[in-house]
Design an enzyme around this catalytic site. Structure first.
Site, PDB file in Angstrom:
ATOM      1  N   LYS A  94       0.823  -1.207   0.000  1.00 20.33           N
ATOM      2  CA  LYS A  94       0.000   0.000   0.000  1.00 20.33           C
ATOM      3  C   LYS A  94       0.864   1.266   0.000  1.00 20.33           C
ATOM      4  O   LYS A  94       0.653   2.175  -0.802  1.00 20.33           O
ATOM      5  CB  LYS A  94      -0.934   0.009   1.225  1.00 20.33           C
ATOM      6  CG  LYS A  94      -1.860  -1.207   1.291  1.00 20.33           C
ATOM      7  CD  LYS A  94      -2.788  -1.142   2.490  1.00 20.33           C
ATOM      8  CE  LYS A  94      -2.074  -1.194   3.839  1.00 20.33           C
ATOM      9  NZ  LYS A  94      -1.402  -2.485   4.115  1.00 20.33           N
TER      10      LYS A  94
ATOM     11  N   ARG B 250      -9.879   0.161   8.991  1.00 19.88           N
ATOM     12  CA  ARG B 250      -9.470  -1.207   9.354  1.00 19.88           C
ATOM     13  C   ARG B 250     -10.611  -2.037   9.905  1.00 19.88           C
ATOM     14  O   ARG B 250     -10.433  -3.224  10.173  1.00 19.88           O
ATOM     15  CB  ARG B 250      -8.379  -1.151  10.419  1.00 19.88           C
ATOM     16  CG  ARG B 250      -7.186  -0.421   9.895  1.00 19.88           C
ATOM     17  CD  ARG B 250      -5.933  -1.051  10.372  1.00 19.88           C
ATOM     18  NE  ARG B 250      -4.820  -0.302   9.827  1.00 19.88           N
ATOM     19  CZ  ARG B 250      -3.567  -0.571  10.055  1.00 19.88           C
ATOM     20  NH1 ARG B 250      -3.255  -1.583  10.817  1.00 19.88           N
ATOM     21  NH2 ARG B 250      -2.628   0.154   9.519  1.00 19.88           N
TER      22      ARG B 250
ATOM     23  N   ARG C 118      11.721  -4.824   5.124  1.00 24.76           N
ATOM     24  CA  ARG C 118      11.558  -3.445   4.644  1.00 24.76           C
ATOM     25  C   ARG C 118      12.237  -2.423   5.537  1.00 24.76           C
ATOM     26  O   ARG C 118      12.416  -2.632   6.735  1.00 24.76           O
ATOM     27  CB  ARG C 118      10.079  -3.109   4.461  1.00 24.76           C
ATOM     28  CG  ARG C 118       9.326  -2.776   5.707  1.00 24.76           C
ATOM     29  CD  ARG C 118       7.883  -2.379   5.344  1.00 24.76           C
ATOM     30  NE  ARG C 118       7.030  -2.497   6.515  1.00 24.76           N
ATOM     31  CZ  ARG C 118       5.710  -2.362   6.475  1.00 24.76           C
ATOM     32  NH1 ARG C 118       5.099  -2.131   5.329  1.00 24.76           N
ATOM     33  NH2 ARG C 118       5.006  -2.475   7.578  1.00 24.76           N
TER      34      ARG C 118
ATOM     35  N   ARG D  43      10.838  -0.088  11.169  1.00 30.55           N
ATOM     36  CA  ARG D  43       9.778   0.080  12.159  1.00 30.55           C
ATOM     37  C   ARG D  43       9.917  -0.942  13.274  1.00 30.55           C
ATOM     38  O   ARG D  43      10.165  -2.118  13.030  1.00 30.55           O
ATOM     39  CB  ARG D  43       8.410  -0.074  11.490  1.00 30.55           C
ATOM     40  CG  ARG D  43       7.995   1.166  10.731  1.00 30.55           C
ATOM     41  CD  ARG D  43       6.785   0.923   9.878  1.00 30.55           C
ATOM     42  NE  ARG D  43       5.714   0.213  10.581  1.00 30.55           N
ATOM     43  CZ  ARG D  43       4.535  -0.039  10.044  1.00 30.55           C
ATOM     44  NH1 ARG D  43       4.277   0.344   8.805  1.00 30.55           N
ATOM     45  NH2 ARG D  43       3.616  -0.695  10.719  1.00 30.55           N
TER      46      ARG D  43
ATOM     47  N   ARG E 218      -0.579  -8.731  13.544  1.00 26.85           N
ATOM     48  CA  ARG E 218      -1.201  -7.735  12.656  1.00 26.85           C
ATOM     49  C   ARG E 218      -1.941  -8.426  11.506  1.00 26.85           C
ATOM     50  O   ARG E 218      -3.007  -7.963  11.080  1.00 26.85           O
ATOM     51  CB  ARG E 218      -0.144  -6.774  12.108  1.00 26.85           C
ATOM     52  CG  ARG E 218       0.307  -5.741  13.157  1.00 26.85           C
ATOM     53  CD  ARG E 218       1.696  -5.174  12.881  1.00 26.85           C
ATOM     54  NE  ARG E 218       1.780  -4.440  11.637  1.00 26.85           N
ATOM     55  CZ  ARG E 218       2.917  -4.234  10.971  1.00 26.85           C
ATOM     56  NH1 ARG E 218       4.058  -4.722  11.438  1.00 26.85           N
ATOM     57  NH2 ARG E 218       2.917  -3.548   9.876  1.00 26.85           N
TER      58      ARG E 218
HETATM   59  P1  ADP Z   1       2.180  -1.810   3.279  1.00 26.10           P
HETATM   60  O1  ADP Z   1       2.203  -0.306   3.180  1.00 26.10           O
HETATM   61  O2  ADP Z   1       0.976  -2.408   2.580  1.00 26.10           O
HETATM   62  O3  ADP Z   1       2.350  -2.353   4.659  1.00 26.10           O
HETATM   63  P2  ADP Z   1       4.755  -1.614   1.887  1.00 26.10           P
HETATM   64  O4  ADP Z   1       4.424  -0.746   0.731  1.00 26.10           O
HETATM   65  O5  ADP Z   1       5.531  -1.044   3.017  1.00 26.10           O
HETATM   66  O6  ADP Z   1       3.423  -2.368   2.425  1.00 26.10           O
HETATM   67  O7  ADP Z   1       5.538  -2.887   1.289  1.00 26.10           O
HETATM   68  C1  ADP Z   1       6.178  -3.820   2.172  1.00 26.10           C
HETATM   69  C2  ADP Z   1       7.544  -4.210   1.625  1.00 26.10           C
HETATM   70  O8  ADP Z   1       7.400  -5.008   0.467  1.00 26.10           O
HETATM   71  C3  ADP Z   1       8.386  -3.006   1.210  1.00 26.10           C
HETATM   72  O9  ADP Z   1       9.711  -3.237   1.617  1.00 26.10           O
HETATM   73  C4  ADP Z   1       8.289  -2.963  -0.306  1.00 26.10           C
HETATM   74  O10 ADP Z   1       9.488  -2.473  -0.893  1.00 26.10           O
HETATM   75  C5  ADP Z   1       8.046  -4.406  -0.674  1.00 26.10           C
HETATM   76  N1  ADP Z   1       7.094  -4.502  -1.766  1.00 26.10           N
HETATM   77  C6  ADP Z   1       6.000  -3.721  -1.988  1.00 26.10           C
HETATM   78  N2  ADP Z   1       5.332  -4.105  -3.092  1.00 26.10           N
HETATM   79  C7  ADP Z   1       6.019  -5.189  -3.574  1.00 26.10           C
HETATM   80  C8  ADP Z   1       5.847  -6.062  -4.720  1.00 26.10           C
HETATM   81  N3  ADP Z   1       4.819  -5.898  -5.571  1.00 26.10           N
HETATM   82  N4  ADP Z   1       6.751  -7.051  -4.895  1.00 26.10           N
HETATM   83  C9  ADP Z   1       7.797  -7.212  -4.034  1.00 26.10           C
HETATM   84  N5  ADP Z   1       8.009  -6.440  -2.944  1.00 26.10           N
HETATM   85  C10 ADP Z   1       7.135  -5.432  -2.721  1.00 26.10           C
END
Ligand code: ADP
Ligand code: ZN
Length: 216
Positions: free
Chosen positions: A13, A88, A127, A161, A172
């Site tokens: 997201k 949520r 991440r 985080r 979660r």
């Molecule tokens: P959310 O906001 O839904 O919790 P994030 O955008 O932080 O998720 O994404 C979580 C992790 O996964 C990040 O480190 C991001 O770089 C990686 N990520 C996001 N989308 C993809 C994807 N389509 N394929 C592989 N890794 C992804």
């Protein structure tokens, strides 16, 4: 254009919201980031939020709605917003609808990002983000072009985080399944729900979201 990105933690997201922000001149309203800013401020509300977030629980609805309502009033949200991490629960979805209706605003679309849960653990525990500009990265899927230098701003400080550890992530995910997934039928009935394949690579997910929004 007012958009909600809906999906479990790690669905992508935040990653997609950053891209949509630039593409459509929208403002990303990440309630998690907004709350973490409140926590960092060290206020009374911040201390309360810290306890709640560390236990993997949700903040009280009225407080969240107030925080979002205040933010939407800011002039930079005039072209619209992308909500990431809210609502949520069905109660929050209803409260959000009421708040938007009172402002004469509507949702253009609710985008469900479908992903399988084992992939999520790996995504979340890997991440990290730039401490200066918030750009998101991943140990395996999205490394900075130059090691330890942010692609967006050149920053060299990164942060992870505190709640991105496997145990907290599992609770979660359970909270998502039990409380958030039931919102999907609520938006489906309103005819605003669209789904994309969150397991695709990051660019492909962006293309799917753009296609869905073009038809909205
Ligand atoms: P959310 O906001 O839904 O919790 P994030 O955008 O932080 O998720 O994404 C979580 C992790 O996964 C990040 O480190 C991001 O770089 C990686 N990520 C996001 N989308 C993809 C994807 N389509 N394929 C592989 N890794 C992804
Ligand atoms: Zn940066």
């Amino acid at each position: 254009m007012n958009v909600i990105l809906l999906g479990p933690p790690g669905a992508g997201k935040g990653t997609q919201a950053k891209r949509l922000e630039q593409r459509y001149s929208l403002v990303q309203l990440s309630t998690g980031d907004m709350l973490r800013a409140v926590v960092a401020s060290g206020s009374d509300l911040g201390r309360k939020a810290k306890t709640v977030m560390e236990s993997g629980q949700l903040m009280p609805d009225d407080l969240m709605i107030q925080m979002i309502s205040d933010r939407i009033e800011q002039p930079d949200c005039a072209r619209g917003f992308i909500l990431d991490g809210f609502p949520r629960t069905t109660a929050q979805a209803e409260a959000l609808d009421n708040m938007l209706k009172n402002k004469g605003l509507k949702l253009s679309g609710v985008i469900e990002m479908k992903v399988d849960s084992e992939a999520l653990i790996e995504r979340i525990t890997g991440r990290f983000s730039c401490a200066a500009c918030g750009a998101g990265y991943h140990d395996r899927f999205q490394r900075p072009k130059v090691d330890e230098v942010c692609d967006s701003c050149g920053g060299t400080e990164f942060s992870r985080r505190a709640d991105d550890n496997e145990a907290t992530v599992r609770s979660r995910l359970a909270a998502y399944r039990e409380q958030t997934a039931p919102i999907l039928p609520y938006y489906e009935e309103q005819g605003v729900l669209r789904s994309v394949d969150g397991m695709s690579d990051i660019d492909e997910v962006t293309r799917q979201i753009e296609t869905v929004l073009a038809a909205a």
